[in-house]
Scaffold this active site. Structure first.
Site, PDB file in Angstrom:
ATOM      1  N   TYR A 154       1.278  -4.208 -13.411  1.00  0.00           N
ATOM      2  CA  TYR A 154       2.232  -5.176 -12.857  1.00  0.00           C
ATOM      3  C   TYR A 154       2.805  -6.088 -13.938  1.00  0.00           C
ATOM      4  O   TYR A 154       3.821  -6.740 -13.735  1.00  0.00           O
ATOM      5  CB  TYR A 154       1.584  -6.030 -11.756  1.00  0.00           C
ATOM      6  CG  TYR A 154       1.223  -5.266 -10.498  1.00  0.00           C
ATOM      7  CD1 TYR A 154       1.577  -3.925 -10.343  1.00  0.00           C
ATOM      8  CD2 TYR A 154       0.534  -5.869  -9.468  1.00  0.00           C
ATOM      9  CE1 TYR A 154       1.243  -3.217  -9.206  1.00  0.00           C
ATOM     10  CE2 TYR A 154       0.198  -5.165  -8.315  1.00  0.00           C
ATOM     11  CZ  TYR A 154       0.550  -3.840  -8.198  1.00  0.00           C
ATOM     12  OH  TYR A 154       0.220  -3.141  -7.061  1.00  0.00           O
ATOM     13  N   LYS A 204     -10.359   4.778 -12.431  1.00  0.00           N
ATOM     14  CA  LYS A 204      -9.907   6.171 -12.383  1.00  0.00           C
ATOM     15  C   LYS A 204     -10.193   6.770 -13.757  1.00  0.00           C
ATOM     16  O   LYS A 204      -9.294   7.252 -14.464  1.00  0.00           O
ATOM     17  CB  LYS A 204      -8.404   6.196 -12.020  1.00  0.00           C
ATOM     18  CG  LYS A 204      -7.841   7.570 -11.741  1.00  0.00           C
ATOM     19  CD  LYS A 204      -8.311   8.169 -10.420  1.00  0.00           C
ATOM     20  CE  LYS A 204      -7.748   9.564 -10.244  1.00  0.00           C
ATOM     21  NZ  LYS A 204      -8.387  10.305  -9.132  1.00  0.00           N
ATOM     22  N   ASP A 236     -10.033   6.843  -5.642  1.00  0.00           N
ATOM     23  CA  ASP A 236      -9.744   7.665  -4.454  1.00  0.00           C
ATOM     24  C   ASP A 236     -10.954   7.707  -3.518  1.00  0.00           C
ATOM     25  O   ASP A 236     -10.836   7.610  -2.296  1.00  0.00           O
ATOM     26  CB  ASP A 236      -9.272   9.077  -4.844  1.00  0.00           C
ATOM     27  CG  ASP A 236      -9.997   9.648  -6.049  1.00  0.00           C
ATOM     28  OD1 ASP A 236     -10.675   8.889  -6.762  1.00  0.00           O
ATOM     29  OD2 ASP A 236      -9.902  10.855  -6.292  1.00  0.00           O
ATOM     30  N   ASP A 260      -4.909  -4.454  -5.500  1.00  0.00           N
ATOM     31  CA  ASP A 260      -3.835  -4.798  -4.567  1.00  0.00           C
ATOM     32  C   ASP A 260      -3.941  -3.906  -3.326  1.00  0.00           C
ATOM     33  O   ASP A 260      -3.925  -4.370  -2.182  1.00  0.00           O
ATOM     34  CB  ASP A 260      -2.489  -4.574  -5.289  1.00  0.00           C
ATOM     35  CG  ASP A 260      -1.302  -5.072  -4.499  1.00  0.00           C
ATOM     36  OD1 ASP A 260      -1.514  -5.712  -3.458  1.00  0.00           O
ATOM     37  OD2 ASP A 260      -0.162  -4.803  -4.914  1.00  0.00           O
ATOM     38  N   ASP A 264      -6.012  -4.802   0.611  1.00  0.00           N
ATOM     39  CA  ASP A 264      -5.308  -4.707   1.899  1.00  0.00           C
ATOM     40  C   ASP A 264      -6.055  -3.763   2.839  1.00  0.00           C
ATOM     41  O   ASP A 264      -6.190  -4.031   4.030  1.00  0.00           O
ATOM     42  CB  ASP A 264      -3.884  -4.180   1.703  1.00  0.00           C
ATOM     43  CG  ASP A 264      -2.877  -5.315   1.618  1.00  0.00           C
ATOM     44  OD1 ASP A 264      -3.297  -6.444   1.281  1.00  0.00           O
ATOM     45  OD2 ASP A 264      -1.688  -5.084   1.884  1.00  0.00           O
TER      46      ASP A 264
END
Ligand code: NAD
Length: 369
Positions: A154, A204, A236, A260, A264
């Protein structure tokens, strides 16, 4: 740091709070949190002095920018910042560099808020709100998502360029340094020590070089914090495990973009976005506290928004920035009591309960304090 000048706990302390009411339901939910804080002040002998600060859409309207020049300075002069939410359809057509979300990214960077803490807790009174099966929910959900907030993709370099044969091509750079990983890792391990002493680090590492560095730094910290149970998990798999069995998690630490998305997801399994608080902290005890939800433009101005996420964010502020644990406990107990007494805003309403407005919910919380 308040603790430095707080000589006698609980006696007439004055705390300075910057208020970013923001857009949409922001002003409504912050208003209720202020009512609760004032009651806490009255009961425990503190004064909260508020300074209003502009950020996001309302700042674009007033100053032509989502992050006015004095916003960061005023916030830095306070002990903590309480934010409602920013954004809304009114500003969706603004040019990319003056969008409300730019204000959020800018303030995180300006205040050095690198650690985002988002608790996902399923309260027994609201168990029916979870989309998960009863047998999964019955095991309990109480996890703390710790997300790195000022690094990664980001904040990396972005490029957009024409290619001779493939049309336009874009790149977003994901960069992490050992320093950035270590400081968020330490936060996670320290928090785990105050909870159930378990850290799951999500990455990852089978694909990304930044994740391989992330994992090696976390392993070094895991050796240092050997009283804390530690596990690696690929992102994942983490996405899957959060819906399969969220009770397995205590503290989950991860980088900016994974955090992020996963935070959620974790909030959704508790079933009630209007209940979830968050804290963004810097190296000291300074922090910005805000609900996990957005500005909910669809219900703004109707006095029906759930203010509890913002009230619980204020409780996190009392605990993490102002060092007022007893006061934070009192706010959390009032929330628990109001729910067990059967009061609900529309978003968490269920059969047999009494539906109340935003302001009524604030009043009921104050009554219980
Ligand atoms: P949202 O969280 O605002 O709303 C999603 C849904 O949840 C809506 O139906 C809304 O009515 C409901 N909801 C949210 N909070 C609620 C509450 N306290 N009580 C009752 N119902 C509630 O997400 P969105 O619709 O994706 O975004 C709306 C705007 O908010 C966008 O402009 C977005 O950019 C912005 N946003 C801001 C923040 C922030 O300020 N940190 C975070 C997320 C989204």
């Amino acid at each position: 740091k308040p603790g430095d000048w707080q000589n006698e706990r609980g006696t007439d302390m004055d705390y300075k709070i910057a208020l970013i009411r923001g857009d949409g339901i922001g002003p409504e939910v912050v208003g209720e949190a202020v009512k609760v804080l004032d009651k806490i002040g009255e009961r425990f002998g503190h004064t909260f002095t508020y300074t209003d600060v502009l950020l996001g859409g309302c700042a674009i309207d007033a100053c032509g920018t989502p992050f006015p020049d004095d916003t960061a300075e005023v916030c830095k002069a306070c002990d903590a910042v309480l934010l409602g939410a920013v954004g809304g359809p009114k500003w969706d057509t603004c040019p990319a560099d003056i969008r409300p979300e730019k204000g959020l990214l800018a303030i995180r960077k300006a205040l050095g808020l690198y650690a985002n803490l988002r608790p996902a807790i399923l309260r027994p009174a609201l168990a029916d709100a979870s989309p998960l099966k009863k047998e999964t929910v019955d095991k309990g959900i109480d996890l703390m998502m710790v997300r790195e907030l000022t690094g990664g993709i980001y904040f990396g370099k972005r490029e957009r360029y024409d290619t001779p044969d493939k049309g336009v091509e874009c790149t977003d750079l994901m960069a992490y340094s050992e320093m950035e990983i270590e400081r968020i890792g330490r936060r996670a391990f320290e928090l785990a020590r105050l909870r159930r002493k378990k850290v799951t680090s999500v990455d990852k590492a089978n694909v990304l070089e930044t994740s391989r560095l992330w994992r090696s730094v976390m392993h070094r910290l895991a050796e240092e914090y050997d009283d804390v149970e530690y596990a690696d998990m690929l992102v994942d798999n983490a996405a899957m495990q959060i819906v399969r069995d969220p009770s397995q998690f205590d503290v989950v630490v991860t980088e900016n973009m994974f955090g992020d998305i996963l935070s959620d997801e974790a909030s959704m399994v508790t079933g009630s976005i209007g209940m979830l608080s968050s804290a963004s902290l810097n190296e000291t005890s300074f922090g910005l506290y805000e609900p996990s939800h957005g500005s909910a433009p669809d219900i703004a101005g109707k006095n029906i928004a759930n203010p509890i996420a913002t009230v619980l964010s204020a409780a996190m502020m009392l605990r993490y920035s102002l060092d007022l644990d007893q006061e934070a406990d009192a706010v959390e107990a009032a929330v628990k009591k109001v729910l067990s007494d059967g009061y609900r805003t529309g978003d968490i309403m269920s059969e047999g309960c009494t539906q109340v407005s935003t302001t009524q919910m604030g009043d009921l919380l104050v009554e219980r304090l």
